[in-house]
Design a protein around this motif. Structure first.
Motif, PDB file in Angstrom:
ATOM      1  N   HIS A  15      58.669  44.214  48.309  1.00  0.00           N
ATOM      2  CA  HIS A  15      57.660  44.878  47.486  1.00  0.00           C
ATOM      3  C   HIS A  15      58.148  45.051  46.045  1.00  0.00           C
ATOM      4  O   HIS A  15      57.422  44.735  45.097  1.00  0.00           O
ATOM      5  CB  HIS A  15      57.290  46.249  48.069  1.00  0.00           C
ATOM      6  N   LEU A  16      59.366  45.549  45.875  1.00  0.00           N
ATOM      7  CA  LEU A  16      59.888  45.765  44.529  1.00  0.00           C
ATOM      8  C   LEU A  16      60.086  44.463  43.765  1.00  0.00           C
ATOM      9  O   LEU A  16      59.784  44.384  42.571  1.00  0.00           O
ATOM     10  CB  LEU A  16      61.205  46.552  44.599  1.00  0.00           C
ATOM     11  N   LEU A  17      60.583  43.447  44.447  1.00  0.00           N
ATOM     12  CA  LEU A  17      60.771  42.151  43.804  1.00  0.00           C
ATOM     13  C   LEU A  17      59.437  41.564  43.346  1.00  0.00           C
ATOM     14  O   LEU A  17      59.323  41.071  42.215  1.00  0.00           O
ATOM     15  CB  LEU A  17      61.466  41.187  44.764  1.00  0.00           C
ATOM     16  N   LEU A  18      58.430  41.669  44.192  1.00  0.00           N
ATOM     17  CA  LEU A  18      57.135  41.111  43.817  1.00  0.00           C
ATOM     18  C   LEU A  18      56.423  41.937  42.760  1.00  0.00           C
ATOM     19  O   LEU A  18      55.677  41.381  41.947  1.00  0.00           O
ATOM     20  CB  LEU A  18      56.262  40.921  45.054  1.00  0.00           C
ATOM     21  N   ILE A  19      56.656  43.235  42.731  1.00  0.00           N
ATOM     22  CA  ILE A  19      56.101  44.036  41.637  1.00  0.00           C
ATOM     23  C   ILE A  19      56.722  43.603  40.312  1.00  0.00           C
ATOM     24  O   ILE A  19      56.019  43.424  39.313  1.00  0.00           O
ATOM     25  CB  ILE A  19      56.318  45.547  41.898  1.00  0.00           C
ATOM     26  N   ALA A  20      58.030  43.406  40.308  1.00  0.00           N
ATOM     27  CA  ALA A  20      58.705  42.953  39.084  1.00  0.00           C
ATOM     28  C   ALA A  20      58.232  41.564  38.666  1.00  0.00           C
ATOM     29  O   ALA A  20      57.970  41.322  37.474  1.00  0.00           O
ATOM     30  CB  ALA A  20      60.217  42.960  39.290  1.00  0.00           C
ATOM     31  N   MET A  21      58.098  40.662  39.625  1.00  0.00           N
ATOM     32  CA  MET A  21      57.637  39.302  39.300  1.00  0.00           C
ATOM     33  C   MET A  21      56.200  39.307  38.791  1.00  0.00           C
ATOM     34  O   MET A  21      55.873  38.595  37.830  1.00  0.00           O
ATOM     35  CB  MET A  21      57.756  38.395  40.529  1.00  0.00           C
ATOM     36  N   THR A  22      55.347  40.098  39.407  1.00  0.00           N
ATOM     37  CA  THR A  22      53.956  40.159  38.985  1.00  0.00           C
ATOM     38  C   THR A  22      53.846  40.763  37.597  1.00  0.00           C
ATOM     39  O   THR A  22      53.061  40.298  36.763  1.00  0.00           O
ATOM     40  CB  THR A  22      53.121  40.981  39.987  1.00  0.00           C
ATOM     41  N   TRP A  23      54.616  41.808  37.325  1.00  0.00           N
ATOM     42  CA  TRP A  23      54.630  42.412  35.989  1.00  0.00           C
ATOM     43  C   TRP A  23      55.065  41.383  34.950  1.00  0.00           C
ATOM     44  O   TRP A  23      54.488  41.278  33.874  1.00  0.00           O
ATOM     45  CB  TRP A  23      55.579  43.609  35.975  1.00  0.00           C
ATOM     46  N   TRP A  24      56.095  40.598  35.276  1.00  0.00           N
ATOM     47  CA  TRP A  24      56.608  39.568  34.376  1.00  0.00           C
ATOM     48  C   TRP A  24      55.542  38.517  34.081  1.00  0.00           C
ATOM     49  O   TRP A  24      55.355  38.110  32.947  1.00  0.00           O
ATOM     50  CB  TRP A  24      57.853  38.947  35.007  1.00  0.00           C
ATOM     51  N   VAL A  25      54.821  38.100  35.128  1.00  0.00           N
ATOM     52  CA  VAL A  25      53.769  37.089  34.954  1.00  0.00           C
ATOM     53  C   VAL A  25      52.605  37.657  34.141  1.00  0.00           C
ATOM     54  O   VAL A  25      52.098  37.005  33.222  1.00  0.00           O
ATOM     55  CB  VAL A  25      53.284  36.564  36.319  1.00  0.00           C
ATOM     56  N   LEU A  26      52.172  38.856  34.471  1.00  0.00           N
ATOM     57  CA  LEU A  26      51.033  39.450  33.767  1.00  0.00           C
ATOM     58  C   LEU A  26      51.354  39.776  32.313  1.00  0.00           C
ATOM     59  O   LEU A  26      50.457  39.786  31.470  1.00  0.00           O
ATOM     60  CB  LEU A  26      50.548  40.709  34.488  1.00  0.00           C
ATOM     61  N   SER A  27      52.618  40.036  32.020  1.00  0.00           N
ATOM     62  CA  SER A  27      52.973  40.343  30.636  1.00  0.00           C
ATOM     63  C   SER A  27      52.861  39.117  29.731  1.00  0.00           C
ATOM     64  O   SER A  27      52.750  39.253  28.517  1.00  0.00           O
ATOM     65  CB  SER A  27      54.390  40.919  30.562  1.00  0.00           C
ATOM     66  N   ALA A  28      52.849  37.946  30.324  1.00  0.00           N
ATOM     67  CA  ALA A  28      52.702  36.721  29.541  1.00  0.00           C
ATOM     68  C   ALA A  28      51.239  36.348  29.303  1.00  0.00           C
ATOM     69  O   ALA A  28      50.958  35.437  28.525  1.00  0.00           O
ATOM     70  CB  ALA A  28      53.410  35.570  30.245  1.00  0.00           C
ATOM     71  N   MET A  29      50.325  37.067  29.949  1.00  0.00           N
ATOM     72  CA  MET A  29      48.902  36.752  29.806  1.00  0.00           C
ATOM     73  C   MET A  29      48.268  37.652  28.739  1.00  0.00           C
ATOM     74  O   MET A  29      48.602  38.832  28.655  1.00  0.00           O
ATOM     75  CB  MET A  29      48.189  36.942  31.144  1.00  0.00           C
ATOM     76  N   PRO A  30      47.345  37.113  27.956  1.00  0.00           N
ATOM     77  CA  PRO A  30      46.686  37.928  26.913  1.00  0.00           C
ATOM     78  C   PRO A  30      45.553  38.782  27.480  1.00  0.00           C
ATOM     79  O   PRO A  30      44.370  38.581  27.170  1.00  0.00           O
ATOM     80  CB  PRO A  30      46.167  36.872  25.939  1.00  0.00           C
ATOM     81  N   ILE A  31      45.895  39.762  28.301  1.00  0.00           N
ATOM     82  CA  ILE A  31      44.901  40.621  28.939  1.00  0.00           C
ATOM     83  C   ILE A  31      44.245  41.550  27.917  1.00  0.00           C
ATOM     84  O   ILE A  31      43.119  42.000  28.106  1.00  0.00           O
ATOM     85  CB  ILE A  31      45.554  41.414  30.089  1.00  0.00           C
ATOM     86  N   GLU A  32      44.938  41.804  26.800  1.00  0.00           N
ATOM     87  CA  GLU A  32      44.415  42.717  25.792  1.00  0.00           C
ATOM     88  C   GLU A  32      43.072  42.254  25.232  1.00  0.00           C
ATOM     89  O   GLU A  32      42.285  43.061  24.756  1.00  0.00           O
ATOM     90  CB  GLU A  32      45.407  42.866  24.636  1.00  0.00           C
ATOM     91  N   LYS A  33      42.827  40.961  25.295  1.00  0.00           N
ATOM     92  CA  LYS A  33      41.584  40.418  24.746  1.00  0.00           C
ATOM     93  C   LYS A  33      40.361  40.814  25.575  1.00  0.00           C
ATOM     94  O   LYS A  33      39.239  40.699  25.112  1.00  0.00           O
ATOM     95  CB  LYS A  33      41.676  38.896  24.643  1.00  0.00           C
ATOM     96  N   LEU A  34      40.577  41.291  26.795  1.00  0.00           N
ATOM     97  CA  LEU A  34      39.473  41.727  27.639  1.00  0.00           C
ATOM     98  C   LEU A  34      38.986  43.125  27.275  1.00  0.00           C
ATOM     99  O   LEU A  34      37.905  43.531  27.688  1.00  0.00           O
ATOM    100  CB  LEU A  34      39.894  41.714  29.111  1.00  0.00           C
ATOM    101  N   PHE A  35      39.792  43.865  26.515  1.00  0.00           N
ATOM    102  CA  PHE A  35      39.487  45.250  26.191  1.00  0.00           C
ATOM    103  C   PHE A  35      39.147  45.398  24.713  1.00  0.00           C
ATOM    104  O   PHE A  35      39.449  44.534  23.896  1.00  0.00           O
ATOM    105  CB  PHE A  35      40.695  46.144  26.523  1.00  0.00           C
ATOM    106  N   ARG A  36      38.534  46.531  24.395  1.00  0.00           N
ATOM    107  CA  ARG A  36      38.271  46.842  22.991  1.00  0.00           C
ATOM    108  C   ARG A  36      39.572  47.216  22.302  1.00  0.00           C
ATOM    109  O   ARG A  36      40.502  47.707  22.925  1.00  0.00           O
ATOM    110  CB  ARG A  36      37.282  48.012  22.891  1.00  0.00           C
ATOM    111  N   LYS A  37      39.597  47.032  21.006  1.00  0.00           N
ATOM    112  CA  LYS A  37      40.792  47.368  20.231  1.00  0.00           C
ATOM    113  C   LYS A  37      41.009  48.877  20.262  1.00  0.00           C
ATOM    114  O   LYS A  37      40.073  49.655  20.260  1.00  0.00           O
ATOM    115  CB  LYS A  37      40.641  46.896  18.792  1.00  0.00           C
ATOM    116  N   GLY A  38      42.268  49.280  20.298  1.00  0.00           N
ATOM    117  CA  GLY A  38      42.619  50.689  20.277  1.00  0.00           C
ATOM    118  C   GLY A  38      42.663  51.346  21.651  1.00  0.00           C
ATOM    119  O   GLY A  38      42.866  52.558  21.746  1.00  0.00           O
ATOM    120  N   LYS A  39      42.485  50.605  22.705  1.00  0.00           N
ATOM    121  CA  LYS A  39      42.503  51.149  24.069  1.00  0.00           C
ATOM    122  C   LYS A  39      43.840  50.835  24.743  1.00  0.00           C
ATOM    123  O   LYS A  39      43.897  50.336  25.860  1.00  0.00           O
ATOM    124  CB  LYS A  39      41.346  50.574  24.892  1.00  0.00           C
TER     125      LYS A  39
END
Length: 77
Positions: A15-39
């Motif tokens: 569980h911990l290893l996959l949480i770390a791996m998933t966080w690492w993968v998601l941090s490389a994706m531009p998810i911020e573009k899905l939200f409004r600025k300042g959130k």
């Protein structure tokens, strides 16, 4: 009883290893573009929840697969 403890340690580590791996993968994706600025806080909470959900699904799959593989020894006595 020791096999239950070993299984628990393996589950925690997976569980911990996959949480770390998933966080690492998601941090490389531009998810911020899905939200409004300042959130910023909402974006961070969303990424944390998404990380936990994805990691839980994948780790449950892996742990179930390992359980099935471990129980194959009972197929041929």
């Amino acid at each position: 009883m020791t096999t239950v403890g070993v299984d628990a340690v393996i589950a925690i580590l997976v569980h911990l290893l996959l949480i770390a791996m998933t966080w690492w993968v998601l941090s490389a994706m531009p998810i911020e573009k899905l939200f409004r600025k300042g959130k910023t806080l909402q974006i961070q909470v969303f990424i944390i929840f998404l990380t936990i959900v994805i990691a839980s699904i994948v780790s449950e799959f892996i742990l179930t697969y390992l359980s099935y593989a471990k129980n194959l020894k009972y197929l041929f006595p």
